[in-house]
Design a protein around this motif. Structure first.
Motif, short mmCIF file in Angstrom:
data_model
loop_
_atom_site.label_atom_id
_atom_site.label_comp_id
_atom_site.label_asym_id
_atom_site.label_seq_id
_atom_site.Cartn_x
_atom_site.Cartn_y
_atom_site.Cartn_z
N ILE A 66 -51.57 41.27 21.37
CA ILE A 66 -50.42 41.94 20.77
C ILE A 66 -49.10 41.30 21.20
O ILE A 66 -48.22 41.09 20.35
CB ILE A 66 -50.45 43.45 21.09
N PRO A 67 -48.88 40.99 22.48
CA PRO A 67 -47.61 40.35 22.84
C PRO A 67 -47.36 39.04 22.09
O PRO A 67 -46.19 38.68 21.85
CB PRO A 67 -47.75 40.10 24.35
N ASP A 68 -48.41 38.36 21.68
CA ASP A 68 -48.27 37.13 20.91
C ASP A 68 -47.67 37.40 19.53
O ASP A 68 -47.03 36.54 18.94
CB ASP A 68 -49.64 36.45 20.78
N MET A 69 -47.87 38.61 19.03
CA MET A 69 -47.31 38.99 17.72
C MET A 69 -45.83 39.33 17.84
O MET A 69 -45.10 39.26 16.86
CB MET A 69 -48.07 40.19 17.15
N TRP A 70 -45.41 39.73 19.03
CA TRP A 70 -44.06 40.25 19.21
C TRP A 70 -43.14 39.26 19.89
O TRP A 70 -42.10 39.64 20.43
CB TRP A 70 -44.12 41.55 20.01
N GLY A 71 -43.51 37.98 19.86
CA GLY A 71 -42.63 36.94 20.37
C GLY A 71 -41.58 36.61 19.35
O GLY A 71 -41.27 37.39 18.45
N PRO A 72 -40.99 35.41 19.43
CA PRO A 72 -40.01 35.01 18.42
C PRO A 72 -40.60 35.11 17.01
O PRO A 72 -41.72 34.63 16.77
CB PRO A 72 -39.71 33.55 18.79
N PRO A 73 -39.90 35.74 16.07
CA PRO A 73 -40.46 35.92 14.72
C PRO A 73 -40.89 34.62 14.06
O PRO A 73 -41.87 34.60 13.32
CB PRO A 73 -39.30 36.58 13.96
#
Length: 382
Positions: A66-73
């Protein structure tokens, strides 16, 4: 219809969201799910395959976690772009506001942009304003409808706001009457945030053991520090079984064997565990918690230790709560109910009449939603 879902939860053993997307596919629609291979609450304990196909449902887990989805757009966008463009969706469903920025970039790959539906658990004004910065969203949905955030107030030109309950599907273990259930309470969820009510949970445990017939407690909780602290404080005093993770099918079986379920969350979002208890006809105790719009004492659940004691001692009262909770589940949270409403919403967007759909589906105080059988033409409700 071709529906793309960008979601954080797409591991079948853990998450109920995938059940809704599979249900869409059984209704004749092509569905693409874009999500992570891991679910961060499991701390990497479970990992799903990168790609999976179930009939007309295709799951592409292009992110590690999940954190990989919420990095830089831009980075998230790059990882999801290829599968999104190849799929060419008619509508884009986005679960959680943190997935919105890169999902909005995905939608712009086509002209006109793919219409979006944003689903929020707790719709704050800040979140709604941020959504406006990125562009108009035809529909914003939420599991929670607070007095301060009425649908009409949140609706604005080009954007409609709707209450839409979380979808929950369950396995179908044998229905056990009160006398065949364990004298056990069951809790499933995290205690790592203040709104989860960890202090209330800690204070409730002695009362349940000392003031009710509960003989054991099954506590299923990701091993955050607060949950472990509470378990370690009470494990020598009371019979508590602590499990960090449990597959959903096994959890459903344990819910169905338990006398009651409970949690102490202070917000109005019921979370999936409460709804799973309602679906499996296990009375749910919402003592010292929110859920005022879902758990009505003696009707759809229990609001106090006194009510719990009455239910455990009176088979007729227990059975009445079972029936009331299950009926509420069918009308509000079942895959058929949420699925019909979301598909109606998508079709309304594509037909160019979202305002008419909003008028048809929006929340009205005192409204009783129809049973799925009444809107889907089923012979009987599931």
């Amino acid at each position: 219809m071709r529906i793309c879902s960008v979601v954080t939860a797409c591991i079948r053993e853990r998450d109920n969201q995938l059940d809704l997307y599979h249900w869409w596919s059984t209704q004749g629609h092509d569905v693409l799910v874009i999500g992570p291979r891991r679910s961060d609450p499991t701390k990497g304990l479970q990992e799903a395959p990168p790609s999976e196909t179930m009939g007309r449902l295709r799951v592409e887990r292009v992110f590690e976690d999940i954190p990989d989805m919420w990095g830089p757009p831009e980075r998230s966008f790059a990882k999801a772009r290829e599968v999104f463009v190849d799929f060419r969706p008619d509508v884009l469903w986005v679960w959680h506001e943190a997935n919105f920025p890169f999902s909005h970039q995905l939608a712009q790959q086509f002209s006109p942009p793919v219409p979006m539906v944003l689903y929020l658990e707790i719709p704050t004004q800040k979140i709604m304003d941020l959504a406006r910065i990125f562009g108009e969203v035809p529909f914003t949905l939420s599991a929670v409808l607070l007095d301060k955030l009425r649908e009409a107030e949140m609706t604005r030109p080009g954007t409609w706001f709707l209450k839409m309950e979380i979808p929950v599907g369950t396995a179908a273990p044998p229905l056990l009457p009160r006398e065949k259930r364990l004298d056990r309470g069951i809790f499933c969820g995290s205690l790592g945030y203040p709104y989860k009510g960890p202090d209330q949970f800690e204070a409730l445990i002695p009362r349940l053991f000392e003031e009710t017939p509960m003989e054991r407690l099954l506590m299923v909780s990701p091993g955050n520090i607060r949950a472990v602290e509470i378990y370690e404080k009470y494990r020598d005093r009371y019979p508590i079984d602590f499990v960090e993770s449990m597959p959903r099918q096994q959890l459903h079986a344990e819910i169905a064997r338990s006398a009651f379920g409970f949690h102490t969350m202070t917000i109005e979002s019921p979370a999936s565990f409460c709804v799973e208890c309602m679906a499996l006809r296990t009375p749910f105790l919402a003592a010292e918690s929110g859920l005022g719009g879902v758990i009505e004492d003696g009707v759809t659940g229990l609001r106090s230790v006194d009510s719990l004691n009455r239910a455990l001692a009176d088979p007729d009262f227990y059975a009445a709560v079972q029936r009331g909770a299950h009926d509420y589940y069918l009308r509000h949270f079942s895959l058929e109910s949420v699925g019909w409403r979301t598909l109606t919403l998508f079709q309304g967007i594509l037909d160019g009449n979202p305002e008419a759909v909003w008028e048809r589906l929006r929340y009205r105080p005192g409204q009783t939603l129809p049973l799925p059988a009444e809107v889907l033409g089923l012979e009987s409700a599931p």
